[in-house]
Every structure is written in structure tokens, then in C-alpha cells.
Design a protein around this motif. Structure first.
Motif, PDB file in Angstrom:
ATOM      1  N   ARG A  53     -12.561   3.918  -5.248  1.00 25.08           N
ATOM      2  CA  ARG A  53     -12.989   2.553  -4.922  1.00 25.08           C
ATOM      3  C   ARG A  53     -12.039   1.906  -3.930  1.00 25.08           C
ATOM      4  NH1 ARG A  53     -13.653   2.161 -10.579  1.00 25.08           N
ATOM      5  NH2 ARG A  53     -11.871   0.743 -10.753  1.00 25.08           N
ATOM      6  N   SER A  54     -10.737   2.105  -4.142  1.00 23.29           N
ATOM      7  CA  SER A  54      -9.757   1.519  -3.221  1.00 23.29           C
ATOM      8  C   SER A  54      -9.892   2.128  -1.831  1.00 23.29           C
ATOM      9  CB  SER A  54      -8.342   1.737  -3.763  1.00 23.29           C
ATOM     10  OG  SER A  54      -8.122   1.007  -4.952  1.00 23.29           O
ATOM     11  N   ALA A  55     -10.082   3.446  -1.776  1.00 27.65           N
ATOM     12  CA  ALA A  55     -10.235   4.108  -0.477  1.00 27.65           C
ATOM     13  C   ALA A  55     -11.458   3.573   0.259  1.00 27.65           C
ATOM     14  CB  ALA A  55     -10.342   5.620  -0.671  1.00 27.65           C
ATOM     15  N   ARG A  56     -12.569   3.460  -0.452  1.00 23.77           N
ATOM     16  CA  ARG A  56     -13.776   2.923   0.188  1.00 23.77           C
ATOM     17  C   ARG A  56     -13.553   1.486   0.648  1.00 23.77           C
ATOM     18  NH1 ARG A  56     -16.436   5.569  -4.171  1.00 23.77           N
ATOM     19  NH2 ARG A  56     -16.641   3.563  -5.245  1.00 23.77           N
ATOM     20  N   GLY A  57     -12.816   0.722  -0.152  1.00 20.81           N
ATOM     21  CA  GLY A  57     -12.547  -0.661   0.219  1.00 20.81           C
ATOM     22  C   GLY A  57     -11.741  -0.785   1.497  1.00 20.81           C
ATOM     23  N   LEU A  58     -10.902   0.213   1.786  1.00 19.91           N
ATOM     24  CA  LEU A  58     -10.131   0.227   3.034  1.00 19.91           C
ATOM     25  C   LEU A  58     -10.892   0.892   4.170  1.00 19.91           C
ATOM     26  CD1 LEU A  58      -6.350   1.024   2.398  1.00 19.91           C
ATOM     27  CD2 LEU A  58      -7.458  -1.168   2.800  1.00 19.91           C
ATOM     28  N   GLY A  59     -12.061   1.469   3.866  1.00 21.17           N
ATOM     29  CA  GLY A  59     -12.821   2.168   4.890  1.00 21.17           C
ATOM     30  C   GLY A  59     -12.367   3.598   5.094  1.00 21.17           C
ATOM     31  N   LEU A  60     -11.622   4.140   4.117  1.00 25.38           N
ATOM     32  CA  LEU A  60     -11.206   5.537   4.178  1.00 25.38           C
ATOM     33  C   LEU A  60     -12.260   6.401   3.490  1.00 25.38           C
ATOM     34  CD1 LEU A  60      -7.433   5.211   3.146  1.00 25.38           C
ATOM     35  CD2 LEU A  60      -8.314   5.750   5.427  1.00 25.38           C
ATOM     36  N   PRO A  61     -12.419   7.651   3.930  1.00 24.70           N
ATOM     37  CA  PRO A  61     -13.331   8.542   3.210  1.00 24.70           C
ATOM     38  C   PRO A  61     -12.806   8.797   1.806  1.00 24.70           C
ATOM     39  CG  PRO A  61     -12.015   9.782   4.790  1.00 24.70           C
ATOM     40  CD  PRO A  61     -11.750   8.331   5.061  1.00 24.70           C
ATOM     41  N   ALA A  62     -13.709   8.946   0.858  1.00 26.07           N
ATOM     42  CA  ALA A  62     -13.274   9.194  -0.518  1.00 26.07           C
ATOM     43  C   ALA A  62     -12.525  10.518  -0.593  1.00 26.07           C
ATOM     44  CB  ALA A  62     -14.480   9.221  -1.450  1.00 26.07           C
ATOM     45  N   PRO A  63     -11.409  10.553  -1.297  1.00 24.77           N
ATOM     46  CA  PRO A  63     -10.687  11.821  -1.449  1.00 24.77           C
ATOM     47  C   PRO A  63     -11.528  12.816  -2.246  1.00 24.77           C
ATOM     48  CG  PRO A  63      -9.798  10.153  -2.924  1.00 24.77           C
ATOM     49  CD  PRO A  63     -10.774   9.453  -2.047  1.00 24.77           C
ATOM     50  N   GLU A  64     -11.324  14.100  -1.991  1.00 23.11           N
ATOM     51  CA  GLU A  64     -12.034  15.130  -2.749  1.00 23.11           C
ATOM     52  C   GLU A  64     -11.440  15.193  -4.155  1.00 23.11           C
ATOM     53  OE1 GLU A  64     -12.756  18.916  -0.775  1.00 23.11           O
ATOM     54  OE2 GLU A  64     -12.046  18.004   1.089  1.00 23.11           O
ATOM     55  N   ARG A  65     -12.238  14.810  -5.128  1.00 26.70           N
ATOM     56  CA  ARG A  65     -11.729  14.660  -6.489  1.00 26.70           C
ATOM     57  C   ARG A  65     -11.129  15.952  -7.035  1.00 26.70           C
ATOM     58  NH1 ARG A  65     -13.306  11.173 -11.501  1.00 26.70           N
ATOM     59  NH2 ARG A  65     -13.731   9.662  -9.867  1.00 26.70           N
ATOM     60  N   GLU A  66     -11.776  17.072  -6.803  1.00 20.95           N
ATOM     61  CA  GLU A  66     -11.260  18.326  -7.348  1.00 20.95           C
ATOM     62  C   GLU A  66      -9.949  18.725  -6.683  1.00 20.95           C
ATOM     63  OE1 GLU A  66     -12.186  19.762 -10.128  1.00 20.95           O
ATOM     64  OE2 GLU A  66     -13.488  17.995 -10.193  1.00 20.95           O
ATOM     65  N   VAL A  67      -9.800  18.394  -5.408  1.00 21.53           N
ATOM     66  CA  VAL A  67      -8.523  18.661  -4.730  1.00 21.53           C
ATOM     67  C   VAL A  67      -7.422  17.814  -5.361  1.00 21.53           C
ATOM     68  CG1 VAL A  67      -7.259  18.464  -2.555  1.00 21.53           C
ATOM     69  CG2 VAL A  67      -9.602  19.344  -2.566  1.00 21.53           C
ATOM     70  N   VAL A  68      -7.717  16.553  -5.620  1.00 18.45           N
ATOM     71  CA  VAL A  68      -6.716  15.674  -6.233  1.00 18.45           C
ATOM     72  C   VAL A  68      -6.381  16.166  -7.639  1.00 18.45           C
ATOM     73  CG1 VAL A  68      -6.147  13.320  -6.893  1.00 18.45           C
ATOM     74  CG2 VAL A  68      -7.552  13.714  -4.871  1.00 18.45           C
ATOM     75  N   ARG A  69      -7.385  16.555  -8.400  1.00 15.44           N
ATOM     76  CA  ARG A  69      -7.128  17.064  -9.751  1.00 15.44           C
ATOM     77  C   ARG A  69      -6.256  18.317  -9.705  1.00 15.44           C
ATOM     78  NH1 ARG A  69      -9.390  15.355 -14.314  1.00 15.44           N
ATOM     79  NH2 ARG A  69     -11.087  13.831 -14.250  1.00 15.44           N
ATOM     80  N   ARG A  70      -6.547  19.214  -8.768  1.00 15.25           N
ATOM     81  CA  ARG A  70      -5.752  20.433  -8.659  1.00 15.25           C
ATOM     82  C   ARG A  70      -4.319  20.115  -8.273  1.00 15.25           C
ATOM     83  NH1 ARG A  70      -8.501  22.779  -5.058  1.00 15.25           N
ATOM     84  NH2 ARG A  70      -7.134  22.670  -3.242  1.00 15.25           N
ATOM     85  N   ALA A  71      -4.157  19.177  -7.357  1.00 20.29           N
ATOM     86  CA  ALA A  71      -2.807  18.780  -6.938  1.00 20.29           C
ATOM     87  C   ALA A  71      -2.032  18.198  -8.118  1.00 20.29           C
ATOM     88  CB  ALA A  71      -2.894  17.762  -5.802  1.00 20.29           C
ATOM     89  N   CYS A  72      -2.692  17.357  -8.917  1.00 16.78           N
ATOM     90  CA  CYS A  72      -2.026  16.764 -10.083  1.00 16.78           C
ATOM     91  C   CYS A  72      -1.616  17.848 -11.075  1.00 16.78           C
ATOM     92  CB  CYS A  72      -2.952  15.758 -10.756  1.00 16.78           C
ATOM     93  SG  CYS A  72      -3.252  14.244  -9.813  1.00 16.78           S
ATOM     94  N   ALA A  73      -2.505  18.780 -11.327  1.00 20.61           N
ATOM     95  CA  ALA A  73      -2.206  19.848 -12.286  1.00 20.61           C
ATOM     96  C   ALA A  73      -1.025  20.687 -11.817  1.00 20.61           C
ATOM     97  CB  ALA A  73      -3.445  20.724 -12.481  1.00 20.61           C
ATOM     98  N   GLU A  74      -0.974  20.997 -10.521  1.00 14.29           N
ATOM     99  CA  GLU A  74       0.117  21.814  -9.997  1.00 14.29           C
ATOM    100  C   GLU A  74       1.444  21.071 -10.068  1.00 14.29           C
ATOM    101  OE1 GLU A  74      -0.690  23.510  -6.185  1.00 14.29           O
ATOM    102  OE2 GLU A  74      -2.627  24.343  -6.807  1.00 14.29           O
ATOM    103  N   VAL A  75       1.434  19.785  -9.770  1.00 11.15           N
ATOM    104  CA  VAL A  75       2.671  18.998  -9.820  1.00 11.15           C
ATOM    105  C   VAL A  75       3.157  18.861 -11.256  1.00 11.15           C
ATOM    106  CG1 VAL A  75       3.623  16.678  -9.474  1.00 11.15           C
ATOM    107  CG2 VAL A  75       2.271  17.754  -7.668  1.00 11.15           C
ATOM    108  N   LEU A  76       2.244  18.619 -12.183  1.00  8.16           N
ATOM    109  CA  LEU A  76       2.635  18.495 -13.588  1.00  8.16           C
ATOM    110  C   LEU A  76       3.206  19.811 -14.114  1.00  8.16           C
ATOM    111  CD1 LEU A  76      -0.385  16.391 -14.855  1.00  8.16           C
ATOM    112  CD2 LEU A  76       2.005  15.679 -14.965  1.00  8.16           C
TER     113      LEU A  76
END
Length: 273
Positions: A53-76
Motif C-alpha cells: 500500500r505504501s509503495a502504491r501510494g508513492l507511485g512505486l510498483p508493488a514489490p514481488e511478495r514472494e521475493v520479499v518473503r524469500r529475502a526475509c527468510a534468508e536474513v532470519l
């Protein structure tokens, strides 16, 4: 620490984005802070909803949710911690030295920092600056955080842990990194999103799990409320022991203490509420 930057984990000494990244030059970005306990993120789905929602509000394309989830899992997995702040930052990417965006695409960074548990109660101060509920970015969690940095520094000068903003109409709004609830005659109330406050994830869960409601409140309500408490990702629910020069003895009070217990029980039972 290992940090995920644009597709790969990197050592903290090597993790970097360009100094021409639009998030660096003009604060053109959004972010989320997610609580992680023993490597497990809490309410990640809700945080990713808000990131989009924040990205859309700034006019940015929505991040790829699965990419973000994978990044979070790898960092954790790469950074074991008892209690941690998982920070997801999504910016406009490389751009010119001005407000216009470039065409290289967004940057995505996920980092983690271990944190200590917060006390059950803390002091707050109100500040002379206001939230603009009519702003183009009202309600968006953007990386343009300088206003919060200044206000929180003011709070620390007065021995407080958080600063509270009113909006341009003199109504109660929010803290620098928290939502505000008050207890009046046993009723738990918090400002509506139309006040300009952020749609906090913990705020939404508190409204869902507690007998709480939204109400348009004057900033002066802090002078008369029976109890005051804050909600936030790393606070969960935190009582307020002092507002400016007004002490609230025994904080957290009985209503807040019950709210803390209910929230802890519900959150422990479901990591994706």
C-alpha cells in the motif's frame, strides 16, 4: 550480520546501494519493521500488505511478495537472534539528483538487528510540530523520517521515550513510531486513520483483540485520560507513565495491563493473525 541487497545476501561490510539511489537522495522509499522472535517473524503478511500500500501510494510498483518473503527468510536464517527487528526497505532505485525518478527499477534491502525487550511503561512528551493529515504521504510508511528523528530527539531531551504529535486541526494523531490509545471511563479509544496516523499493524490487532474503538480526540485528551498506552511492532502494547509534566502513577494501569496480557496471549497463539 548478513544483509539481503537486491537479490543476494552480503556481509554487512559489503552490503551497499548507490549514493544515487532515490531513497538516499530524496527519501523516495517505503519500509516495514517486523518483529522476529527466535527467527520467526510476527504478522509478516500484514506488514507486506502495508508495504505494498505504501509503495502504491508513492507511485512505486508493488514489490514481488514472494521475493520479499524469500529475502526475509534468508536474513532470519543467516542472523540468529532471540528478539530482532527485521527491516524491509524498498526504494525508487537509481535516479537523478532531483525529484524525478530514473528507470533502473526499485531497490530492495532486508536487514536485521537484535533488540532488547522494552519496559511495560515509558514516559512521552507532546511536541510543537504537527502531522499534516492532508499530506500526499499521510498514512504511508516512507523513508522520509527526519521529522520523527527531530521529534524523538526532543523527547529524549526531556527524559522521555516517545514523542506524540497532534495534527493540523489540534487532534491527537500518533507517536514517531507508535500509535496512541487512551482510556476514558473504562473505554479504550484511538484516533481514526483520518487523523493522519499510520495504519499500524499492532494498532489494527489491538482494535481487533481488545474492546477498543476509534474516536476523534483532541490532543488535550492526554491531560485527562485515565490511562494512556502505545502500540507498535517492537512495543506490542506499552503503558505510558508520564505525559509531559503529568505523571500516571502505577502505569501500566489495570486496563492497559489487561491489554498487554491479552495481546501477548493472542500473538503467541498465531504468528500470522
Amino acid at each position: 550480520m548478513r544483509i539481503w541487497v537486491n537479490g543476494a545476501l552480503r556481509e554487512s561490510t559489503e552490503a551497499s546501494v548507490s549514493v544515487l539511489d532515490h531513497g538516499m537522495t530524496v527519501g523516495d522509499g517505503v519500509f516495514e519493521t517486523v518483529k522476529a522472535v527466535d527467527g520467526a517473524p510476527f504478522a509478516l503478511g500484514r506488514h507486506l500488505d502495508r508495504l505494498e500500500r505504501s509503495a502504491r501510494g508513492l507511485g512505486l510498483p508493488a514489490p514481488e511478495r514472494e521475493v520479499v518473503r524469500r529475502a526475509c527468510a534468508e536474513v532470519l536464517a543467516a542472523n540468529p537472534a532471540k528478539l530482532a527487528r527485521l527491516r524491509i526497505t524498498y526504494t525508487g532505485g537509481l535516479g537523478p539528483l532531483g525529484s524525478d525518478r530514473g528507470d533502473s527499477g526499485p531497490s530492495l534491502i532486508v536487514a536485521l538487528g537484535e533488540v532488547a525487550y522494552r519496559p511495560d511503561a515509558a514516559a512521552v512528551v507532546t511536541v510543537p510540530w504537527t502531522r499534516n493529515e492532508h499530506s500526499a504521504v499521510a498514512g504511508l510508511k516512507t523513508t522520509s523520517y527526519a521529522e520523527n528523528v527531530v521529534a524523538l530527539a526532543r523527547a529524549h531531551e526531556y527524559g522521555a521515550a516517545e514523542a506524540i504529535f497532534g495534527n493540523t486541526a489540534g487532534r491527537l494523531c500518533e507517536g514517531t513510531g507508535s500509535n496512541v490509545f487512551v482510556v476514558l471511563d473504562g473505554r479504550i479509544l484511538t484516533p481514526p486513520l483520518t487523523s493522519g496516523c499510520l495504519a499500524g499493524v499492532t494498532r489494527a490487532l489491538a482494535l481487533q483483540w481488545l474492546d477498543a474503538a476509534e474516536a476523534d480526540l483532541p490532543l488535550s485528551v492526554l491531560e485527562e485520560a485515565d490511562e494512556v498506552f502505545l502500540t507498535g511492532t517492537l512495543r506490542d502494547i506499552q503503558g505510558v507513565s508520564r505525559v509531559d509534566d503529568r505523571d500516571l502513577p502505577g502505569a501500566p494501569g489495570p486496563v492497559t495491563a489487561k491489554a498487554i496480557a491479552v495481546f501477548a496471549e493472542r500473538a503467541a497463539a498465531d504468528l500470522e493473525p
